[in-house]
Design an enzyme around this catalytic site. Sequence first.
Site, PDB file in Angstrom:
ATOM      1  N   LYS A 238      -9.903  -0.346 -31.933  1.00  0.00           N
ATOM      2  CA  LYS A 238     -11.132   0.396 -32.242  1.00  0.00           C
ATOM      3  C   LYS A 238     -11.887   0.788 -30.963  1.00  0.00           C
ATOM      4  O   LYS A 238     -11.554   0.336 -29.875  1.00  0.00           O
ATOM      5  CB  LYS A 238     -12.001  -0.412 -33.206  1.00  0.00           C
ATOM      6  CG  LYS A 238     -11.279  -0.780 -34.518  1.00  0.00           C
ATOM      7  CD  LYS A 238     -10.962   0.425 -35.405  1.00  0.00           C
ATOM      8  CE  LYS A 238      -9.856   0.231 -36.414  1.00  0.00           C
ATOM      9  NZ  LYS A 238     -10.087  -0.616 -37.540  1.00  0.00           N
TER      10      LYS A 238
HETATM   11  C1  LIG Z   1      -9.622  -1.129 -38.954  1.00  0.00           C
HETATM   12  C2  LIG Z   1     -10.227  -0.723 -40.242  1.00  0.00           C
HETATM   13  C3  LIG Z   1     -10.771  -1.649 -41.155  1.00  0.00           C
HETATM   14  C4  LIG Z   1     -10.594  -3.121 -40.983  1.00  0.00           C
HETATM   15  O1  LIG Z   1     -11.107  -3.611 -39.821  1.00  0.00           O
HETATM   16  P1  LIG Z   1     -10.817  -5.158 -39.444  1.00  0.00           P
HETATM   17  O2  LIG Z   1     -11.882  -5.450 -38.436  1.00  0.00           O
HETATM   18  O3  LIG Z   1      -9.436  -5.211 -38.897  1.00  0.00           O
HETATM   19  O4  LIG Z   1     -10.986  -5.948 -40.692  1.00  0.00           O
HETATM   20  C5  LIG Z   1     -11.417  -1.191 -42.262  1.00  0.00           C
HETATM   21  N1  LIG Z   1     -11.510   0.133 -42.525  1.00  0.00           N
HETATM   22  C6  LIG Z   1     -10.989   1.056 -41.708  1.00  0.00           C
HETATM   23  C7  LIG Z   1     -11.152   2.506 -42.042  1.00  0.00           C
HETATM   24  C8  LIG Z   1     -10.307   0.657 -40.550  1.00  0.00           C
HETATM   25  O5  LIG Z   1      -9.732   1.575 -39.762  1.00  0.00           O
END
Ligand SMILES: *Cc1c(COP(=O)(O)O)cnc(C)c1O
Length: 388
Positions: free
Chosen positions: A184
């Site tokens: 991210k």
């Molecule tokens: C990465 C992601 C999540 C989950 O994030 P985590 O921190 O890994 O639980 C949820 N929604 C979207 C759209 C994502 O890309």
Amino acid sequence: MRQTFLPLSSPIIGEAEIAEVVDSLRSGWITAGPKVKRFERALEEHLGAPHVRCVSSCTAALSLALRIAAVGPGDEVLVPAMTFIATANAVEEVGARPVLVDSEPGTGLIDLDAAEAAITPRTRAIVPVHLAGRPVDLDALGALRDRHGLTVIEDAAHAMGTRWNGRAIGTHGNLAAFSFYATKNVTTAEGGALATDNPCIAREVERLALHGLSLGAWQRYGDAGFRHFEVASPGIKANMTDLSASIGLHQLPRLEGWTARRAELAARYDALLADLPLQTPPPPDPRARHSWHLYSVLVEDEAGISRDAVLDGLLRRRIGTGVHYRGVHLHPYYASSYGIEPGMLPVASDISDRTLSLPLSPAMTDADQDDVVEALTHVLASGPALVS
Ligand SMILES: *Cc1c(COP(=O)(O)O)cnc(C)c1O
């Protein structure tokens, strides 16, 4: 052809992050402690959000938010079909029914007209996703929320750096769940956060993420004297650790620069890909600042080659790619549990078949990007031949 593999994205971990993690390890305070608090205050400041609480993942933030909104069995929650599976899984986790909503053509964002048409007396909440870092129209969403009395939980996993009407995601009167997963825009290795303007919700997130205890471990084991804890209702275990917060504390100050570089690379892709049989992302709404978490294109039918063949071709030329996403409704559990055929969500199904994400990260050089374009040009030119 490139000598080395170019990944879709890679975390940027500097010496400051490493030193801060080592500092935590040496301090003896390795789990939820003072650095999580500091990171929460830094996030509040950065976003301009009154209250932010950190947890172990965005998925945990989403399900805690649903739980605090008292969404559960018998309730329906509107969820875009075009998202990562975690958005829908969080709804399942609290025992509610995710109602999958089709996408707008072009942006792939949740179609708010289709969402409104899917509202029933059982609809309690909507979980829009700022897909790729492009914000959902929060003016229209706020009006929809107010017309129907819905709880809005924004899945802001892609939206660190995203703004709407000049303000960060997380400051538009809804709950917003962020992710700090490795890929991210800001990472803590694993982690998430919930932003809210409601102090009671913030306290509940903190309590429920630590077993439902009346006091955090920091208060229990600190030097302020022993205190007994009490549990008024059971929670889960989803706190962030100081090791993770150590990383985040040094990522956040660099986010603005990273977002600017992402936008530069996105504009450069737009120009360099203009003559290829690809549909590039539409320009952002004038009210939006796109964070360019992802740069996804659609392979045009006239290319004469399938998306998966393009993926394979790029991989052979050492270019990493991704698919964001194959719709939730195409996964066997959701298709069979809710009896959904691809044709019922035609736009999301079409995007699922044709979407392809190209490498994008602030660490990428213009030369890296030229390699991607060269590889794509080659793969698309040989397209029909590869197919036959
Ligand atoms: C990465 C992601 C999540 C989950 O994030 P985590 O921190 O890994 O639980 C949820 N929604 C979207 C759209 C994502 O890309």
